[in-house]
Design a protein around this motif. Structure first.
Motif, PDB file in Angstrom:
ATOM      1  N   ARG A 153       0.814  -1.214   0.000  1.00  0.00           N
ATOM      2  CA  ARG A 153       0.000   0.000   0.000  1.00  0.00           C
ATOM      3  C   ARG A 153       0.850   1.266   0.000  1.00  0.00           C
ATOM      4  O   ARG A 153       0.328   2.371  -0.174  1.00  0.00           O
ATOM      5  N   ILE A 154       2.154   1.133   0.181  1.00  0.00           N
ATOM      6  CA  ILE A 154       3.016   2.312   0.172  1.00  0.00           C
ATOM      7  C   ILE A 154       3.207   2.791  -1.262  1.00  0.00           C
ATOM      8  O   ILE A 154       3.673   2.050  -2.123  1.00  0.00           O
ATOM      9  N   GLY A 155       2.836   4.038  -1.501  1.00  0.00           N
ATOM     10  CA  GLY A 155       3.040   4.636  -2.816  1.00  0.00           C
ATOM     11  C   GLY A 155       4.234   5.558  -2.844  1.00  0.00           C
ATOM     12  O   GLY A 155       4.847   5.757  -3.894  1.00  0.00           O
ATOM     13  N   VAL A 156       4.570   6.135  -1.673  1.00  0.00           N
ATOM     14  CA  VAL A 156       5.676   7.092  -1.573  1.00  0.00           C
ATOM     15  C   VAL A 156       6.418   6.840  -0.267  1.00  0.00           C
ATOM     16  O   VAL A 156       5.798   6.563   0.762  1.00  0.00           O
ATOM     17  N   ALA A 157       7.736   6.952  -0.306  1.00  0.00           N
ATOM     18  CA  ALA A 157       8.530   6.815   0.915  1.00  0.00           C
ATOM     19  C   ALA A 157       9.743   7.722   0.847  1.00  0.00           C
ATOM     20  O   ALA A 157      10.252   8.031  -0.237  1.00  0.00           O
ATOM     21  N   GLY A 158      10.188   8.152   2.016  1.00  0.00           N
ATOM     22  CA  GLY A 158      11.379   8.981   2.098  1.00  0.00           C
ATOM     23  C   GLY A 158      12.185   8.637   3.327  1.00  0.00           C
ATOM     24  O   GLY A 158      11.632   8.170   4.330  1.00  0.00           O
ATOM     25  N   PRO A 159      13.498   8.857   3.301  1.00  0.00           N
ATOM     26  CA  PRO A 159      14.372   8.548   4.428  1.00  0.00           C
ATOM     27  C   PRO A 159      14.486   9.732   5.384  1.00  0.00           C
ATOM     28  O   PRO A 159      13.880  10.787   5.173  1.00  0.00           O
ATOM     29  N   LYS A 160      15.277   9.563   6.384  1.00  0.00           N
ATOM     30  CA  LYS A 160      15.659  10.673   7.271  1.00  0.00           C
ATOM     31  C   LYS A 160      16.741  11.477   6.548  1.00  0.00           C
ATOM     32  O   LYS A 160      17.747  10.921   6.108  1.00  0.00           O
ATOM     33  N   LEU A 161      16.512  12.769   6.407  1.00  0.00           N
ATOM     34  CA  LEU A 161      17.498  13.645   5.796  1.00  0.00           C
ATOM     35  C   LEU A 161      18.173  14.481   6.875  1.00  0.00           C
ATOM     36  O   LEU A 161      17.483  15.039   7.742  1.00  0.00           O
ATOM     37  N   VAL A 162      19.478  14.573   6.829  1.00  0.00           N
ATOM     38  CA  VAL A 162      20.223  15.368   7.802  1.00  0.00           C
ATOM     39  C   VAL A 162      21.055  16.411   7.082  1.00  0.00           C
ATOM     40  O   VAL A 162      21.521  16.209   5.950  1.00  0.00           O
ATOM     41  N   ILE A 253      -1.449  11.427  -4.837  1.00  0.00           N
ATOM     42  CA  ILE A 253      -1.181   9.990  -4.725  1.00  0.00           C
ATOM     43  C   ILE A 253      -1.959   9.407  -3.553  1.00  0.00           C
ATOM     44  O   ILE A 253      -2.529   8.310  -3.641  1.00  0.00           O
ATOM     45  N   THR A 254      -2.012  10.144  -2.444  1.00  0.00           N
ATOM     46  CA  THR A 254      -2.803   9.703  -1.295  1.00  0.00           C
ATOM     47  C   THR A 254      -4.282   9.626  -1.652  1.00  0.00           C
ATOM     48  O   THR A 254      -4.978   8.670  -1.285  1.00  0.00           O
ATOM     49  N   ASP A 255      -4.774  10.635  -2.359  1.00  0.00           N
ATOM     50  CA  ASP A 255      -6.182  10.635  -2.775  1.00  0.00           C
ATOM     51  C   ASP A 255      -6.504   9.463  -3.692  1.00  0.00           C
ATOM     52  O   ASP A 255      -7.665   9.045  -3.797  1.00  0.00           O
ATOM     53  N   ALA A 256      -5.484   8.930  -4.369  1.00  0.00           N
ATOM     54  CA  ALA A 256      -5.673   7.761  -5.230  1.00  0.00           C
ATOM     55  C   ALA A 256      -5.662   6.459  -4.443  1.00  0.00           C
ATOM     56  O   ALA A 256      -5.823   5.377  -5.030  1.00  0.00           O
ATOM     57  N   GLY A 257      -5.476   6.555  -3.112  1.00  0.00           N
ATOM     58  CA  GLY A 257      -5.578   5.370  -2.263  1.00  0.00           C
ATOM     59  C   GLY A 257      -4.267   4.807  -1.747  1.00  0.00           C
ATOM     60  O   GLY A 257      -4.260   3.769  -1.073  1.00  0.00           O
ATOM     61  N   TRP A 258      -3.154   5.505  -2.012  1.00  0.00           N
ATOM     62  CA  TRP A 258      -1.847   5.020  -1.560  1.00  0.00           C
ATOM     63  C   TRP A 258      -1.454   5.647  -0.226  1.00  0.00           C
ATOM     64  O   TRP A 258      -2.053   6.619   0.213  1.00  0.00           O
ATOM     65  N   GLU A 259      -0.424   5.092   0.388  1.00  0.00           N
ATOM     66  CA  GLU A 259       0.093   5.605   1.655  1.00  0.00           C
ATOM     67  C   GLU A 259       1.477   6.207   1.448  1.00  0.00           C
ATOM     68  O   GLU A 259       2.222   5.801   0.552  1.00  0.00           O
ATOM     69  N   VAL A 260       1.824   7.175   2.316  1.00  0.00           N
ATOM     70  CA  VAL A 260       3.135   7.821   2.308  1.00  0.00           C
ATOM     71  C   VAL A 260       3.814   7.513   3.639  1.00  0.00           C
ATOM     72  O   VAL A 260       3.206   7.712   4.705  1.00  0.00           O
ATOM     73  N   TRP A 261       5.066   7.068   3.587  1.00  0.00           N
ATOM     74  CA  TRP A 261       5.763   6.669   4.810  1.00  0.00           C
ATOM     75  C   TRP A 261       7.137   7.333   4.911  1.00  0.00           C
ATOM     76  O   TRP A 261       7.838   7.526   3.919  1.00  0.00           O
ATOM     77  N   TYR A 262       7.477   7.646   6.156  1.00  0.00           N
ATOM     78  CA  TYR A 262       8.801   8.175   6.521  1.00  0.00           C
ATOM     79  C   TYR A 262       9.593   7.029   7.124  1.00  0.00           C
ATOM     80  O   TYR A 262       9.144   6.363   8.060  1.00  0.00           O
ATOM     81  N   TYR A 263      10.793   6.764   6.570  1.00  0.00           N
ATOM     82  CA  TYR A 263      11.583   5.608   6.979  1.00  0.00           C
ATOM     83  C   TYR A 263      12.970   6.055   7.437  1.00  0.00           C
ATOM     84  O   TYR A 263      13.946   6.053   6.669  1.00  0.00           O
ATOM     85  N   PRO A 264      13.109   6.451   8.715  1.00  0.00           N
ATOM     86  CA  PRO A 264      14.367   7.005   9.214  1.00  0.00           C
ATOM     87  C   PRO A 264      15.466   5.981   9.475  1.00  0.00           C
ATOM     88  O   PRO A 264      16.554   6.375   9.908  1.00  0.00           O
ATOM     89  N   GLU A 265      15.199   4.705   9.215  1.00  0.00           N
ATOM     90  CA  GLU A 265      16.272   3.723   9.360  1.00  0.00           C
ATOM     91  C   GLU A 265      17.312   3.881   8.252  1.00  0.00           C
ATOM     92  O   GLU A 265      18.393   3.289   8.308  1.00  0.00           O
TER      93      GLU A 265
END
Length: 336
Positions: A153-162, A253-265
């Motif tokens: 279900r994840i359509g978009v993901a991003g990492p931790k940016l420093v 993208i969210t309105d189309a039914g996908w999820e957005v996640w933040y992945y700081p690992e």
């Protein structure tokens, strides 16, 4: 321009560049050093196939020549003018077959082949928008893709940016800028009460920066998007010039039914605003983007009195910010 991409890669990376030649070189080197060990996206277990496209927005620092000379395998688009961030990204995405979503057709009308949505099998599995002022650790792409692969279900993901000083780039995980959250942000209440879920909603400052969490949006500096999500939502909105287009894309993208996640690992270095730090136009576009996003997503459901307040507030805070910066000599009296 290099030869058009003929085969379907698993991951395509689009990097829009404007006068950041040396940073772009470091970014491309880090991409080239990416390790895929253990990540297989097909039954035969082959390592992912990656293709990189650099879209140079009429840089004057020799960026395009550097890419052509030092990275011959990179697909290069050298624009004669600065097309803006979303338009340039769309140029890169179109190289790989992505297109805007086709309009609905009447049942008795044949689909228009020039605007038809391409089948998923013809598109890359993932697309990554990446800023040239980022440096990736070798395992960043592998781990990010593995994370998204683990949740269909994840359509978009991003990492931790420093940042260079090790501090968090707060834009790497955000909520949509609703009228309320934007008001608290402009009044700086999110800075006074960063742990408040109400006042800190704009930048999610109340969340642990090391917590894997579902969010409204990540930032376009590193925005990994599933190809199927792009196929359904379409390309970035070129009404924006810079700023806001990533938020708008995440919302569609969210309105189309996908999820957005933040992945700081996964942690990625982001120099931040390398091409726009001293740009008067960039700051103007920041406030213009607020207007565009609000008009698209919230104005139709906002009472007239509140609409006037919001639009007037953006104008006022924008004018105050730009005036203050010019008085400080930040723009040297220029408008570029």
């Amino acid at each position: 321009m290099n030869a058009l991409v003929s085969s379907r890669p698993d991951l395509v990376i689009v990097i829009v560049n404007y006068n950041t030649r040396d940073l772009l070189r470091d970014c491309l080197r880090s991409v080239a050093a990416s390790e895929w060990g253990g990540l297989a996206l097909d039954p035969e277990g082959r390592p992912p196939v990656m293709s990189v496209c650099v879209v140079d927005n009429a840089s004057s620092d020799g960026s395009a020549a550097m890419v052509a000379q030092e990275f011959p395998d990179v697909h290069l688009i050298a624009n004669a003018d600065n097309a803006g961030y979303p338009a340039a990204n769309n140029q890169g995405l179109r190289v790989y077959g992505f297109s805007d979503k086709a309009p609905d057709k009447a049942p008795d009308k044949a689909p228009d082949k020039t605007t038809a949505v391409p089948p998923a099998s013809a598109l890359p599995r993932y697309a990554l928008l990446l800023n040239p002022d980022t440096v990736l650790p070798p395992d960043a792409l592998r781990r990010m893709i593995a994370f998204v692969e683990g949740n269909p279900r994840i359509g978009v993901a991003g990492p931790k940016l420093v940042r260079l000083d090790g501090s968090l780039d707060k834009a790497c995980r955000r909520s949509f800028p609703t009228p309320e959250s934007s008001l608290w942000h402009m009044l700086r209440l999110d800075k006074l009460f960063p742990k408040s879920e109400r006042f800190g909603r704009y930048g999610l400052t109340y969340l642990d920066p090391d917590q894997v969490t579902r969010v409204d949006s990540v930032v376009g500096a590193f925005m990994l998007v599933r190809g199927e999500a792009i196929r359904q939502a379409g390309l970035l909105d070129e009404t924006f010039f810079m700023y806001g287009e990533d938020l708008d894309w995440a919302k569609r993208i969210t309105d189309a039914g996908w999820e957005v996640w933040y992945y700081p690992e996964v942690t990625v270095l982001h120099v931040k605003e390398a091409a726009s730090r001293h740009s008067y136009r960039a700051r103007v576009e920041f406030y213009r983007a607020m207007h565009i996003f609000y008009d698209k997503h919230y104005r139709a459901t906002t009472p007239l009195w509140l609409d006037w307040l919001i639009r007037g507030g953006v104008h006022f805070f924008g004018w105050a910010d730009l005036t203050t910066r010019r008085l400080r000599g930040q723009y040297g009296g220029g408008t570029q």
